[in-house]
Structures are given as structure tokens and as C-alpha cells.
Write an enzyme that holds these catalytic residues in place. Structure first.
Site, PDB file in Angstrom:
ATOM      1  N   LYS A 179       2.551  13.021   5.218  1.00 16.32           N
ATOM      2  CA  LYS A 179       1.807  11.793   5.508  1.00 16.32           C
ATOM      3  C   LYS A 179       2.757  10.643   5.841  1.00 16.32           C
ATOM      4  O   LYS A 179       2.467   9.826   6.720  1.00 16.32           O
ATOM      5  CB  LYS A 179       0.920  11.418   4.326  1.00 16.32           C
ATOM      6  CG  LYS A 179       0.118  10.123   4.522  1.00 16.32           C
ATOM      7  CD  LYS A 179      -0.802  10.177   5.746  1.00 16.32           C
ATOM      8  CE  LYS A 179      -1.479   8.832   6.019  1.00 16.32           C
ATOM      9  NZ  LYS A 179      -2.469   8.451   5.013  1.00 16.32           N
TER      10      LYS A 179
ATOM     11  N   LYS B  70       4.062  -0.206   2.692  1.00 20.39           N
ATOM     12  CA  LYS B  70       4.323   0.786   1.642  1.00 20.39           C
ATOM     13  C   LYS B  70       4.604   2.161   2.228  1.00 20.39           C
ATOM     14  O   LYS B  70       5.581   2.820   1.881  1.00 20.39           O
ATOM     15  CB  LYS B  70       3.124   0.819   0.696  1.00 20.39           C
ATOM     16  CG  LYS B  70       3.168   1.875  -0.398  1.00 20.39           C
ATOM     17  CD  LYS B  70       2.226   3.049  -0.121  1.00 20.39           C
ATOM     18  CE  LYS B  70       0.774   2.655   0.000  1.00 20.39           C
ATOM     19  NZ  LYS B  70      -0.117   3.836   0.197  1.00 20.39           N
TER      20      LYS B  70
END
Length: 307
Positions: free
Chosen positions: A183, A251
Site C-alpha cells: 500500500k 503519513k
């Protein structure tokens, strides 16, 4: 695996827990409800649970309480720190309440190292843990067309396949943490595509082109991408409602970039494009736009061009 699973997954048998009912989580949980599954949810703001409750979901008081009455517990929260708190809290966390044989499925984009830690903690309790973050945005979540990246025990991923099929297509990536690593790589590519699309649209406008005509002209060529299909019209319209918050891209991309900055290991890749993307998304956060959708990256390029 040595640890047994609950019975084969079926709507009439498998009890689902869900923690994290933002844009993505609510859409995914709603699909499970529509498929006939019994779901218990937890929300820090109970009022946010009302739409799912109206569809039949039950509301619990804590992640621990969700886990006590569930065979499989999904999480879709914001940051790795949230995952740690929700899953590993000694008194109120999922793992404290989960019965042996239960399964934790973290769909949050989180840390590979944390995924490995949770995997080992679950194993020690006779439970299973799979890290399976998703890609496809709010549209993919709503339509059941998400790409799902799974890390952990492959037998557990296979066992979960009836649930994954409700959300989209799952790909097994390898041992615990590999789903999260996939991811992060996905987000690096998405960030680069968003930046390219933003700059292309700003350039087209400066050149006097019609933005929609520009997108229609290039979408079937080499410049076309899923990012263009998901976000092109929204960027043209100035529709910056969030399917995923821009602050989360800081993030997500940071988990790839920061490894480079903190390591002397020659095997760690140098990622200048990802570093730039992280910086630009951080600029959005600094401008107070962190809760806009990721497609609002175009506003940074527009500001740099005096708009």
C-alpha cells in the site's frame, strides 16, 4: 495453521466487527450489511454510527466489546497510533476481547513493522491477524471495486475470501507487513499521478485549453490512469470533498520516504519524487487543507502559479 478458524464464512454464521466508520469504513461496512452479515460497530462519536445502525448494525461501547461478540474484526482508522490503540490496548483493545481463533483484519494504511507486531501478538493468543489495506477511494469502496493488498498467513487470507469479495479484489502479497508495504508503494504511485494530473490541468488552463477537452483527449493515451478516472472531473469542478484526507498522504508517503531518511542500508531505495509529493501534501496541511480530499493537491500547484 495450528490455530483453528471459526466455521466457514457465511452471512448466517459469521459475526463481523467493524471499527472506523469514516468515509471508507462506512461504505465498506455498509456493503457487508447489504450482503446479509451481522455487524457490530464502534465509533468514538456514536452519532456517526446512526446511518449504519439504521441498516441493522449494532453499536458497542469499545473495541473490546466489539471483539467479544465477533469472529472477524475489521479496522479502518486514521494512523498507526490509532491502530496500536484500538488493537493492542490492554484493557479496551480488540486483542484483549477477541476469542481464540478470531481474526483481526486491518484495512488501515499503517506501518509494516506494526503489522508484524500485531501478527505476533495475535498468534500468541491463538488468534490471526491480516494486514490488508485497500486502494480505490470512496467510489471503489461504495461500488465494491477496491484493490486489496493482504499480508500474513495465506490460509487466513483464503479463509477470508468471501468477505474480501464483497469489497473488491484481494491479492496476497506475502508475510505479515507485506500488505502494508504494497500500500505504501501504491500511495507513492498515486501521489505521483495526482501531481502529474494537477500540473497537466494547470498547464492546460494556462495554454488556453478547455480542461474537460484536455482530459478527454489524453485519458485513452499513455497519460491515462485510474487517478484521472477517479479524480479528473472532481479537480476540474473544484470538488475537494474527501474520499481520503490529504493529511493521510503525508503519513502514507512518509512511511516510504522516512525509511530512506533514517537508514544507511544500501538496499533502501532513494525516492525523490515521493519526497516531493510528501512535501506538497504537507504544504496543504500547513495551509489548513489537510481534511480536503487528495485531489485538492491541484490547489498547491495553482497557488504556486498565482491562482
Amino acid at each position: 495453521m495450528e490455530t483453528p478458524y471459526p466455521e466457514p464464512i457465511a452471512p448466517a454464521k459469521t459475526r463481523i466487527g467493524w471499527i472506523g466508520i469514516g468515509v471508507m469504513g462506512a461504505a465498506m461496512a455498509s456493503r457487508l450489511l447489504s450482503a446479509g452479515y451481522s455487524i457490530t460497530i464502534y465509533a468514538r462519536s456514536p452519532s456517526k454510527a446512526l446511518p449504519l445502525q439504521s441498516k441493522g448494525a449494532q453499536l458497542a461501547n469499545s473495541p473490546y466489546d466489539v471483539a467479544k461478540c465477533s469472529d472477524v474484526v475489521f479496522t479502518m482508522v486514521g494512523h498507526p497510533s490509532d491502530v496500536r490503540s484500538v488493537v493492542l490496548d490492554t484493557n479496551h483493545g480488540i486483542l484483549a476481547g477477541l476469542n481464540p481463533g478470531g481474526v483481526i483484519v486491518d484495512t488501515t494504511t499503517s506501518s509494516p513493522a506494526l503489522a508484524r507486531e500485531i501478527f505476533q501478538a495475535a498468534k500468541a493468543k491463538g488468534c490471526h491477524s491480516i494486514d490488508s489495506p485497500v486502494s480505490g477511494g470512496d467510489i471503489g469502496a461504495r461500488d465494491g471495486k477496491l484493490a486489496i493488498f493482504a499480508g500474513g498467513d495465506q490460509l487466513a487470507v483464503n479463509w477470508l475470501s468471501p468477505l474480501y469479495e464483497v469489497f473488491g479484489k484481494v491479492t496476497y502479497m506475502g508475510q505479515a507487513g507485506c500488505g502494508q508495504s504494497c500500500k505504501i508503494g501504491n500511495q507513492i504511485v498515486v501521489g505521483a499521478n495526482l501531481l502529474g494530473l494537477s500540473e497537466g490541468l494547470v498547464f492546460a488552463e494556462k495554454a488556453g485549453l478547455d480542461a474537460r477537452n484536455f482530459v478527454d483527449a489524453v485519458r485513452t493515451g499513455a497519460a491515462g490512469s485510474m487517478v484521472m478516472e477517479l479524480f479528473g472531473e472532481r479537480m476540474i469542478e473544484g470538488d475537494f470533498r474527501a474520499g481520503g484526507f490529504a493529511e493521510y498522504m503525508v503519513k502514507d508517503m512518509g512511511m516510504g520516504v522516512d525509511v530512506v531518511e533514517e537508514s544507511d542500508d544500501e538496499r533502501v531505495p532513494v525516492l525523490p519524487g515521493a519526497a516531493l509529493g510528501k512535501q506538497l501534501f504537507a504544504g496543504m496541511v500547513a495551509n489548513g487543507d489537510g481534511h480536503l480530499g487528495t485531489q485538492a493537491l491541484i490547489t498547491v500547484i495553482e497557488r504556486l502559479n498565482g491562482k
